[in-house]
Design a protein around this motif. Sequence first.
Motif, PDB file in Angstrom:
ATOM      1  N   GLN A  85       0.826  -1.212   0.000  1.00 46.55           N
ATOM      2  CA  GLN A  85       0.000   0.000   0.000  1.00 46.55           C
ATOM      3  C   GLN A  85       0.858   1.260   0.000  1.00 46.55           C
ATOM      4  N   ALA A  86       1.950   1.245   0.733  1.00 46.63           N
ATOM      5  CA  ALA A  86       2.840   2.406   0.731  1.00 46.63           C
ATOM      6  C   ALA A  86       3.428   2.631  -0.662  1.00 46.63           C
ATOM      7  N   PHE A  87       3.766   1.551  -1.331  1.00 51.77           N
ATOM      8  CA  PHE A  87       4.273   1.658  -2.704  1.00 51.77           C
ATOM      9  C   PHE A  87       3.203   2.245  -3.616  1.00 51.77           C
ATOM     10  N   ILE A  88       1.982   1.725  -3.543  1.00 46.89           N
ATOM     11  CA  ILE A  88       0.887   2.216  -4.374  1.00 46.89           C
ATOM     12  C   ILE A  88       0.643   3.695  -4.108  1.00 46.89           C
ATOM     13  N   ASP A  89       0.669   4.087  -2.834  1.00 45.85           N
ATOM     14  CA  ASP A  89       0.461   5.499  -2.488  1.00 45.85           C
ATOM     15  C   ASP A  89       1.509   6.383  -3.163  1.00 45.85           C
ATOM     16  N   SER A  90       2.740   5.895  -3.239  1.00 46.90           N
ATOM     17  CA  SER A  90       3.794   6.700  -3.867  1.00 46.90           C
ATOM     18  C   SER A  90       3.556   6.864  -5.371  1.00 46.90           C
ATOM     19  N   VAL A  91       2.920   5.876  -5.990  1.00 48.42           N
ATOM     20  CA  VAL A  91       2.575   5.995  -7.416  1.00 48.42           C
ATOM     21  C   VAL A  91       1.392   6.950  -7.590  1.00 48.42           C
ATOM     22  N   LEU A  92       0.410   6.856  -6.702  1.00 49.75           N
ATOM     23  CA  LEU A  92      -0.748   7.747  -6.774  1.00 49.75           C
ATOM     24  C   LEU A  92      -0.353   9.210  -6.566  1.00 49.75           C
ATOM     25  N   GLN A  93       0.751   9.437  -5.885  1.00 51.48           N
ATOM     26  CA  GLN A  93       1.203  10.799  -5.596  1.00 51.48           C
ATOM     27  C   GLN A  93       2.113  11.370  -6.674  1.00 51.48           C
ATOM     28  N   GLN A  94       2.322  10.645  -7.764  1.00 54.21           N
ATOM     29  CA  GLN A  94       3.190  11.142  -8.825  1.00 54.21           C
ATOM     30  C   GLN A  94       2.621  12.415  -9.464  1.00 54.21           C
ATOM     31  N   THR A  95       3.503  13.354  -9.749  1.00 51.01           N
ATOM     32  CA  THR A  95       3.077  14.580 -10.426  1.00 51.01           C
ATOM     33  C   THR A  95       2.888  14.354 -11.923  1.00 51.01           C
ATOM     34  N   TYR A  96       3.459  13.288 -12.455  1.00 52.07           N
ATOM     35  CA  TYR A  96       3.281  12.973 -13.867  1.00 52.07           C
ATOM     36  C   TYR A  96       1.919  12.313 -14.060  1.00 52.07           C
ATOM     37  N   PRO A  97       1.077  12.811 -14.980  1.00 51.86           N
ATOM     38  CA  PRO A  97      -0.318  12.370 -15.014  1.00 51.86           C
ATOM     39  C   PRO A  97      -0.626  11.138 -15.860  1.00 51.86           C
ATOM     40  N   TYR A  98       0.313  10.664 -16.681  1.00 51.49           N
ATOM     41  CA  TYR A  98      -0.016   9.604 -17.631  1.00 51.49           C
ATOM     42  C   TYR A  98       0.738   8.326 -17.256  1.00 51.49           C
ATOM     43  N   ILE A  99       0.065   7.466 -16.504  1.00 49.91           N
ATOM     44  CA  ILE A  99       0.703   6.279 -15.935  1.00 49.91           C
ATOM     45  C   ILE A  99      -0.141   5.044 -16.226  1.00 49.91           C
ATOM     46  N   GLN A 100       0.521   3.971 -16.599  1.00 53.34           N
ATOM     47  CA  GLN A 100      -0.092   2.649 -16.701  1.00 53.34           C
ATOM     48  C   GLN A 100       0.604   1.735 -15.700  1.00 53.34           C
ATOM     49  N   ILE A 101      -0.159   1.095 -14.842  1.00 54.87           N
ATOM     50  CA  ILE A 101       0.383   0.111 -13.905  1.00 54.87           C
ATOM     51  C   ILE A 101       0.050  -1.286 -14.409  1.00 54.87           C
ATOM     52  N   VAL A 102       1.066  -2.133 -14.499  1.00 53.26           N
ATOM     53  CA  VAL A 102       0.867  -3.552 -14.817  1.00 53.26           C
ATOM     54  C   VAL A 102       1.318  -4.342 -13.590  1.00 53.26           C
ATOM     55  N   ALA A 103       0.362  -4.783 -12.804  1.00 56.07           N
ATOM     56  CA  ALA A 103       0.656  -5.539 -11.590  1.00 56.07           C
ATOM     57  C   ALA A 103       0.605  -7.028 -11.900  1.00 56.07           C
ATOM     58  N   VAL A 104       1.683  -7.734 -11.589  1.00 54.10           N
ATOM     59  CA  VAL A 104       1.744  -9.179 -11.832  1.00 54.10           C
ATOM     60  C   VAL A 104       1.867  -9.886 -10.493  1.00 54.10           C
ATOM     61  N   ASN A 105       0.795 -10.548 -10.095  1.00 56.50           N
ATOM     62  CA  ASN A 105       0.784 -11.297  -8.841  1.00 56.50           C
ATOM     63  C   ASN A 105       1.355 -12.688  -9.103  1.00 56.50           C
ATOM     64  N   ASP A 106       2.559 -12.921  -8.597  1.00 55.92           N
ATOM     65  CA  ASP A 106       3.287 -14.166  -8.888  1.00 55.92           C
ATOM     66  C   ASP A 106       2.992 -15.233  -7.832  1.00 55.92           C
ATOM     67  N   GLY A 107       1.702 -15.582  -7.705  1.00 58.43           N
ATOM     68  CA  GLY A 107       1.306 -16.659  -6.804  1.00 58.43           C
ATOM     69  C   GLY A 107       1.316 -16.299  -5.341  1.00 58.43           C
ATOM     70  N   SER A 108       1.014 -15.049  -5.000  1.00 56.18           N
ATOM     71  CA  SER A 108       1.008 -14.631  -3.598  1.00 56.18           C
ATOM     72  C   SER A 108      -0.057 -15.374  -2.805  1.00 56.18           C
ATOM     73  N   THR A 109       0.249 -15.620  -1.526  1.00 54.89           N
ATOM     74  CA  THR A 109      -0.706 -16.291  -0.630  1.00 54.89           C
ATOM     75  C   THR A 109      -1.172 -15.371   0.490  1.00 54.89           C
ATOM     76  N   ASP A 110      -0.739 -14.101   0.460  1.00 55.23           N
ATOM     77  CA  ASP A 110      -1.172 -13.146   1.473  1.00 55.23           C
ATOM     78  C   ASP A 110      -2.248 -12.234   0.872  1.00 55.23           C
ATOM     79  N   GLN A 111      -2.356 -10.998   1.323  1.00 56.46           N
ATOM     80  CA  GLN A 111      -3.410 -10.085   0.888  1.00 56.46           C
ATOM     81  C   GLN A 111      -3.003  -9.212  -0.307  1.00 56.46           C
ATOM     82  N   THR A 112      -1.976  -9.626  -1.023  1.00 54.57           N
ATOM     83  CA  THR A 112      -1.503  -8.832  -2.152  1.00 54.57           C
ATOM     84  C   THR A 112      -2.620  -8.520  -3.152  1.00 54.57           C
TER      85      THR A 112
END
Length: 265
Positions: A85-112
């Motif tokens: 969540q802290a990482f995501i918050d840092s992306v949401l706070q970017q001053t650059y407005p044109y962003i694409q996030i590609v999140a790849v969940n590599d078999g997580s077993t927690d709350q990712t």
Amino acid sequence: KAYKFLEEDYEENINFYMYKAILLNRLDKHTECINYCIDVEKKNNSNRYQLTIQMIKMLSLRTLNMKKEYVSLIVPCYNVAKTLQAFIDSVLQQTYPYIQIVAVNDGSTDQTEAIWKSNTDAFREKNILFTYVSQENAGLGAAINTGLKHIAGEYLCWADPDDFFMPESFERRVSALSAHPDCGVVTSDANYYRADDLTHAISKASDGMCHSLEPMQFEYLLKEQSIFCTGCHMVRMSAFDDVNPEHDIYPARPPAPSKEEVLLT
């Protein structure tokens, strides 16, 4: 009129999903089209139509990218719920407005997965294009390799989700590449922090790196003689495509991660 008609009929019909996506694309509602295709991919597993939906999504992504210089950010994830969540918050706070996030969940077993999905409204509010991919655990290289198949931006970044970006990070890198069209990669420095103390930097990524300002970095990076923290780099995709048009890398597994966290500058 056709779009309004489709909104009123056949809501649960797979043909409706496909036709609506096509109409959104043709009406130049590309951000809405992309988010709609992502929703359809989540709710429907029909292999017959998945490819068509993905193609429509990529067409809208490419159209948007021709209008705006998007930064595509690949985020490989494996059991990173504590820092995500802290990482995501840092992306949401970017001053650059044109962003694409590609999140790849590599078999997580927690709350990712739950954390990513809980942020979809925030991504929409910021007009961030969000692609979520889940796969069986295959290692960091394989996760990045998967992510490369979904990018559509003019620029590429990738970072570990226990790192953090400074608010102007993307904007400053895009500005640097725009000012130097002959360069294919721009690299920033980074501060290293301990996980239990994110206020006092213990070192910089450039410490002891006497070659970090050299223009030709490839061999130095291979020998770990320059800044090799992944989140510090932004690549111009036209340069990437010149050497790797298939967007395919070797899916090697890395050594065990360190206990340090990184603030990307």
